[in-house]
Design an enzyme around this catalytic site. Sequence first.
Site, PDB file in Angstrom:
ATOM      1  N   SER A 216      37.578  32.667  45.316  1.00  0.00           N
ATOM      2  CA  SER A 216      37.935  33.264  46.609  1.00  0.00           C
ATOM      3  C   SER A 216      38.028  32.168  47.671  1.00  0.00           C
ATOM      4  O   SER A 216      38.817  31.234  47.528  1.00  0.00           O
ATOM      5  CB  SER A 216      36.909  34.344  46.965  1.00  0.00           C
ATOM      6  N   ASP A 437      43.983  42.092  42.274  1.00  0.00           N
ATOM      7  CA  ASP A 437      42.863  41.623  43.085  1.00  0.00           C
ATOM      8  C   ASP A 437      43.026  42.182  44.501  1.00  0.00           C
ATOM      9  O   ASP A 437      44.032  41.924  45.160  1.00  0.00           O
ATOM     10  CB  ASP A 437      42.851  40.095  43.119  1.00  0.00           C
ATOM     11  N   HIS A 465      38.176  41.433  41.971  1.00  0.00           N
ATOM     12  CA  HIS A 465      38.246  40.198  42.744  1.00  0.00           C
ATOM     13  C   HIS A 465      37.626  39.072  41.930  1.00  0.00           C
ATOM     14  O   HIS A 465      36.415  39.006  41.759  1.00  0.00           O
ATOM     15  CB  HIS A 465      37.509  40.376  44.066  1.00  0.00           C
TER      16      HIS A 465
END
Length: 498
Positions: A216, A437, A465
């Site tokens: 991320s 995602d 995610h």
Amino acid sequence: MRRVLAATLLLAAAGCSSVPAAQPAAKYGGGNLDPIEWGPCTDIKRPDGEPPARQDTSVRCGKLTVPLDYAKPDGEKIDLALIKLPATGSRLGSVVFNFGGPGASGVDTLDQAAKALTTLRARYDLISFDPRGVDRSSGVRCGTGADLDRFTSLNTLPPNEETHRRTEAANKEFAALCEKDSGKILPYVGTVNAARDMDRIRGALGDTKLNYVGMSYGTQLGGVYATLFPKNVGRMVLDAPLDPTVSFEQRTLAQTRGFQNTYENFLEACVKNSCALGKDKATANANVENLMNELTADPLKVGNRQLTQGLGATGVAAALYSELTWPFLEQALSDALKGKGNALMYLADSYTGRNPDGTYSTQMTSFPAITCVDTAERPTVEQLRRTEQAAMKISPLFGSEGSGGLCRVWPANGSDQARHVNATGSAPIVVVGGKNDPATPYEWAPKLTAQLRTATLVTYMGEGHGAYLSGSKCVQGLVDAYLINGKVPQKGAACPAA
């Protein structure tokens, strides 16, 4: 985070044949590096703020001293908190992790993720850290738990002038509290400085190259590191990638689409199995929308707190990060429709970093601090309203003005340096993007890969995610083969849903 949530290819180069051997701590920036002081871990926390029931005694924690301001390397210093899971087998070196946010504690998260990283740990010391401005590393603080309760409970519905007035007032109050409590560090918490910190960590570990897994927001940190120190890149994997070039508006709309798409996938999966929310997708969605409208006018009492629409929507978003939590989301929404908001509140608290005792981690405060100094963009009111209107058309449930409203009044200046990445000259980088995602939409994966110049894209076809820790044996196999053996995935590599 919901209110501050914005809520983080071309070349397939040849793989490295070996991992560079560990070397004595290198010099950095004209001076000798301070050593990492390793010792027992004494303050590891689970997501609920409590210590783990059983702590692995081989795990070590430590501190590394770095400059507060790299323009003044001999000036004031701060300490970075680190954690090490020593290799259990024949050691190749170290792998450094950043699990995202920005604002997630790497110290706590690596300890929690240990079981999922057994294969990698057999060959590497696993390292993570709380980046500057996060938790134990001069974490950004902004008021009391009660102050954060008020901020996180703000409603986004209805999108009218009264809601806008309350949001703007809350943003100003929050920014002022951050300046009051953490003003000294706010200008220095950006990703560029965090990347410089990572090179200090690399040197202090005795590694000539940085082997790294970023997830991320950690993909942006990795991309910036590879831009600043391309020759120091070892084996780097960037999972659930951000596109650092996007504006606040572009980020907000892409993420709103991502969460709405995942939410609709959740509803479709729910109604296939006697969904407690409704007999069909349209009915289930209508019931959830009605619930959010009711929470706007009449929040549910949960202990001495109230589940507002803002917290309710945050709870829904939290459960969409992983397909594994969809059954719990169904139960939480079903309970809320019956007047019981405890489960949905629990999900919201897990997202905002609220502990049962009313205190918070720095998750809610580190996020805007890092986000706002990583860009010079400061949207106008007109731009915020345009963003909100477009987002609401995509999703009444997740639409908002995004992070721009808070950054507009942020007390520290921002820079665009972290928005431009180019790793030309680095070793191969592996980028992993998930088709479904919600937080980092797949469209960002090929864009980041192209910007880096030295990256290869792996596509994961599943939900959630992040792919490496999703349970996909295919993704984990490709990533581990690169990190352990230097085998770069083939161009166009894809993995089915787990």
